[in-house]
Design a protein around this motif. Structure first.
Motif, PDB file in Angstrom:
ATOM      1  N   ARG A   1      41.338  42.775  27.004  1.00  0.00           N
ATOM      2  CA  ARG A   1      41.007  42.271  28.398  1.00  0.00           C
ATOM      3  C   ARG A   1      39.632  42.974  28.807  1.00  0.00           C
ATOM      4  O   ARG A   1      39.093  42.512  29.788  1.00  0.00           O
ATOM      5  CB  ARG A   1      42.312  42.976  29.359  1.00  0.00           C
ATOM      6  N   SER A   2      39.369  43.916  28.181  1.00  0.00           N
ATOM      7  CA  SER A   2      38.211  44.707  28.415  1.00  0.00           C
ATOM      8  C   SER A   2      36.838  43.941  28.135  1.00  0.00           C
ATOM      9  O   SER A   2      35.742  44.629  28.310  1.00  0.00           O
ATOM     10  CB  SER A   2      38.243  46.179  27.890  1.00  0.00           C
ATOM     11  N   ARG A   3      36.988  42.963  27.224  1.00  0.00           N
ATOM     12  CA  ARG A   3      35.844  42.322  26.742  1.00  0.00           C
ATOM     13  C   ARG A   3      35.845  40.828  27.205  1.00  0.00           C
ATOM     14  O   ARG A   3      34.755  40.087  26.723  1.00  0.00           O
ATOM     15  CB  ARG A   3      35.997  42.142  25.270  1.00  0.00           C
ATOM     16  N   VAL A   4      36.515  40.353  28.208  1.00  0.00           N
ATOM     17  CA  VAL A   4      36.645  38.922  28.835  1.00  0.00           C
ATOM     18  C   VAL A   4      36.299  39.146  30.154  1.00  0.00           C
ATOM     19  O   VAL A   4      36.588  40.004  30.806  1.00  0.00           O
ATOM     20  CB  VAL A   4      37.872  38.486  28.372  1.00  0.00           C
ATOM     21  N   ARG A   5      35.698  37.957  30.662  1.00  0.00           N
ATOM     22  CA  ARG A   5      35.833  37.791  32.109  1.00  0.00           C
ATOM     23  C   ARG A   5      36.949  37.069  32.456  1.00  0.00           C
ATOM     24  O   ARG A   5      37.243  35.950  31.810  1.00  0.00           O
ATOM     25  CB  ARG A   5      34.502  36.842  32.459  1.00  0.00           C
ATOM     26  N   ARG A   6      37.589  37.106  33.737  1.00  0.00           N
ATOM     27  CA  ARG A   6      38.889  36.856  34.194  1.00  0.00           C
ATOM     28  C   ARG A   6      38.588  35.749  34.956  1.00  0.00           C
ATOM     29  O   ARG A   6      37.900  35.802  36.083  1.00  0.00           O
ATOM     30  CB  ARG A   6      39.643  37.809  34.655  1.00  0.00           C
ATOM     31  N   VAL A   7      39.489  34.690  34.804  1.00  0.00           N
ATOM     32  CA  VAL A   7      39.888  33.554  35.744  1.00  0.00           C
ATOM     33  C   VAL A   7      41.148  33.308  36.039  1.00  0.00           C
ATOM     34  O   VAL A   7      41.863  32.734  35.162  1.00  0.00           O
ATOM     35  CB  VAL A   7      39.085  32.091  35.402  1.00  0.00           C
ATOM     36  N   ASP A   8      41.339  33.410  37.419  1.00  0.00           N
ATOM     37  CA  ASP A   8      42.814  33.463  37.436  1.00  0.00           C
ATOM     38  C   ASP A   8      43.214  31.843  38.341  1.00  0.00           C
ATOM     39  O   ASP A   8      42.536  31.679  39.082  1.00  0.00           O
ATOM     40  CB  ASP A   8      43.047  34.580  38.490  1.00  0.00           C
TER      41      ASP A   8
END
Length: 170
Positions: free
Chosen positions: A157-164
């Protein structure tokens, strides 16, 4: 007006806008790892494929060129998708995907690696992926799909950009 490649994604205008912004600036600085979250049926995998198609498209997601058509049909050589019906994704499957990511794009400057149901990776398998996320080859973009952020290791999670993708069905 969204790029044509995103036309089949309904609702989720915020997510589409974020993806279009990323595609628009793909020649500058683009995140190398993305996490698309949303419940089953929310369209997270469809959004991942549309985003991948836009990344490999010379016109940023026209929806009509050879790259877009190949991507949407699941046959673009610069987009690899790991999907499984099994309970878990095997470490060997992820190792093969990581190895394929080293080859780089053939038709575009990007090699896009999509892992559907990334939450099906056990910790040991996730750690194989983690190494690839920490030191990605130039031009490699990782897209992970999972029901929620909580389903992924904190280190991922700390290495990704999130798209919800929220709960709107696509």
């Amino acid at each position: 007006m969204p790029k044509p490649i995103f036309n089949d994604l309904f609702g989720q205008q915020d997510a589409i806008a974020a993806l279009e912004q990323a595609v628009k600036h793909k020649r500058d600085k683009l995140n190398h790892a993305w996490l698309f979250t949303g419940p089953p049926g929310s369209g997270r995998s469809n959004a991942a494929v549309a985003f991948a198609a836009a990344l490999v498209c010379p016109d940023d997601g026209c929806g009509n060129c050879q790259s877009c058509l190949l991507a949407l049909a699941g046959g673009h050589p610069d987009i690899d998708v790991l999907a499984t019906e099994k309970v878990s994704i095997s470490i060997e499957e992820v190792r093969n995907l990581v190895q394929a990511s080293q080859l780089g794009g053939t038709m575009s400057r990007f090699k896009v690696m999509i892992i559907e149901d990334a939450d099906r990776m056990v910790e040991r398998t996730s750690n194989v992926l983690l190494k690839a996320l920490e030191e990605p080859p130039p031009g490699t973009i990782w897209i992970l799909c999972a029901p929620s952020e909580a389903d992924m290791l904190a280190t991922i999670r700390s290495r990704v950009r999130r798209v919800d993708r929220k709960s709107t069905r696509l």
